[in-house]
Design a protein around this motif. Sequence first.
Motif, short mmCIF file in Angstrom:
data_model
loop_
_atom_site.label_atom_id
_atom_site.label_comp_id
_atom_site.label_asym_id
_atom_site.label_seq_id
_atom_site.Cartn_x
_atom_site.Cartn_y
_atom_site.Cartn_z
N ALA A 24 0.85 -1.19 0.00
CA ALA A 24 0.00 0.00 0.00
C ALA A 24 0.88 1.24 0.00
CB ALA A 24 -0.91 0.01 1.23
N SER A 25 0.48 2.22 -0.79
CA SER A 25 1.23 3.47 -0.85
C SER A 25 0.26 4.63 -1.02
CB SER A 25 2.23 3.45 -2.01
OG SER A 25 1.55 3.33 -3.25
N GLY A 26 0.77 5.84 -0.81
CA GLY A 26 -0.07 7.03 -0.95
C GLY A 26 -0.46 7.58 0.40
N SER A 27 -1.66 8.08 0.49
CA SER A 27 -2.15 8.75 1.71
C SER A 27 -2.68 7.71 2.69
CB SER A 27 -3.22 9.76 1.36
OG SER A 27 -2.74 10.70 0.43
N ILE A 28 -1.75 6.97 3.28
CA ILE A 28 -2.11 5.88 4.16
C ILE A 28 -2.36 6.41 5.56
CG2 ILE A 28 -1.30 3.74 5.24
CD1 ILE A 28 0.46 3.40 2.70
N PHE A 29 -3.43 5.93 6.17
CA PHE A 29 -3.73 6.30 7.55
C PHE A 29 -4.28 5.11 8.28
CE2 PHE A 29 -4.53 8.99 11.05
CZ PHE A 29 -5.74 8.61 11.60
N SER A 30 -3.55 4.66 9.26
CA SER A 30 -4.02 3.64 10.19
C SER A 30 -4.65 2.44 9.48
CB SER A 30 -5.04 4.25 11.15
OG SER A 30 -5.44 3.31 12.11
N ILE A 31 -3.82 1.59 8.88
CA ILE A 31 -4.32 0.38 8.23
C ILE A 31 -4.71 -0.63 9.29
CG2 ILE A 31 -3.69 -1.60 6.82
CD1 ILE A 31 -2.02 0.23 5.10
N THR A 32 -5.90 -1.16 9.19
CA THR A 32 -6.35 -2.19 10.13
C THR A 32 -6.44 -3.52 9.40
OG1 THR A 32 -8.63 -1.45 9.76
CG2 THR A 32 -7.47 -0.60 11.71
N ASP A 33 -7.62 -3.95 8.99
CA ASP A 33 -7.75 -5.23 8.31
C ASP A 33 -7.02 -5.22 6.96
OD1 ASP A 33 -10.93 -6.86 9.02
OD2 ASP A 33 -9.27 -6.26 10.31
N MET A 34 -6.38 -6.36 6.67
CA MET A 34 -5.77 -6.59 5.37
C MET A 34 -6.27 -7.95 4.89
SD MET A 34 -1.90 -5.21 6.20
CE MET A 34 -1.50 -4.47 4.61
N ARG A 35 -6.65 -8.03 3.64
CA ARG A 35 -7.28 -9.25 3.13
C ARG A 35 -6.74 -9.62 1.76
NH1 ARG A 35 -13.72 -8.96 4.76
NH2 ARG A 35 -13.40 -8.40 6.94
N TRP A 36 -6.77 -10.90 1.47
CA TRP A 36 -6.51 -11.43 0.15
C TRP A 36 -7.78 -12.05 -0.40
CZ3 TRP A 36 -2.49 -10.64 -2.96
CH2 TRP A 36 -1.27 -10.23 -2.40
N TYR A 37 -8.02 -11.79 -1.68
CA TYR A 37 -9.14 -12.34 -2.42
C TYR A 37 -8.58 -13.00 -3.69
CZ TYR A 37 -12.13 -9.14 0.30
OH TYR A 37 -12.78 -8.47 1.30
N ARG A 38 -9.43 -13.77 -4.33
CA ARG A 38 -9.05 -14.31 -5.63
C ARG A 38 -10.30 -14.44 -6.50
NH1 ARG A 38 -7.29 -20.47 -3.85
NH2 ARG A 38 -9.39 -21.21 -3.26
N ARG A 39 -10.06 -14.39 -7.80
CA ARG A 39 -11.13 -14.61 -8.76
C ARG A 39 -10.65 -15.61 -9.80
NH1 ARG A 39 -14.28 -9.73 -11.16
NH2 ARG A 39 -15.82 -10.33 -9.62
N ALA A 40 -11.29 -16.77 -9.79
CA ALA A 40 -10.98 -17.79 -10.78
C ALA A 40 -11.79 -17.50 -12.04
CB ALA A 40 -11.30 -19.16 -10.23
N PRO A 41 -11.35 -18.01 -13.18
CA PRO A 41 -12.07 -17.78 -14.43
C PRO A 41 -13.52 -18.21 -14.33
CG PRO A 41 -9.94 -18.75 -14.87
CD PRO A 41 -10.11 -18.79 -13.39
N GLY A 42 -14.43 -17.29 -14.69
CA GLY A 42 -15.85 -17.61 -14.69
C GLY A 42 -16.49 -17.66 -13.33
N LYS A 43 -15.77 -17.27 -12.29
CA LYS A 43 -16.32 -17.32 -10.93
C LYS A 43 -16.30 -15.95 -10.28
CE LYS A 43 -15.19 -22.15 -9.98
NZ LYS A 43 -14.58 -23.08 -8.99
#
Length: 122
Positions: A24-43
């Motif tokens: 993460a970059s830019g105007s960052i302020f107090s990051i709390t939750d961080m998550r990973w997602y994924r998208r499989a083809p057609g889903k």
Amino acid sequence: QVQLVESGGGLVQPGGSLRLSCAASGSIFSITDMRWYRRAPGKQRELVAIISSGGSTTYVDSVKGRFTISRDNAKNTVYLQMNSLKPEDTAVYYCNVVSGSRWVRRPGDDDWGQGTQVTVSS
């Protein structure tokens, strides 16, 4: 404004490993939750892993015991260590974080940008 950039994807054989990063970059302020997602083809996009500001983690059942999410607060970066990869892990992987009590990427938006492609194939 905060920008998120994922990296570390690639082509790997079944059983292999990859480590994804999201900075993460830019105007960052107090990051709390961080998550990973994924998208499989057609889903639809799927939540894969969560790490809270306190370090507690949650995983979708399909990756438990194989994936590990971690974070480096000094670098505003979240990682996803993926081991024992399977063909069904093939997807574009995205991160999202809460900065200043707001999601950087709006959960309702369909387009979250490029992400990083993970392809598991022999």
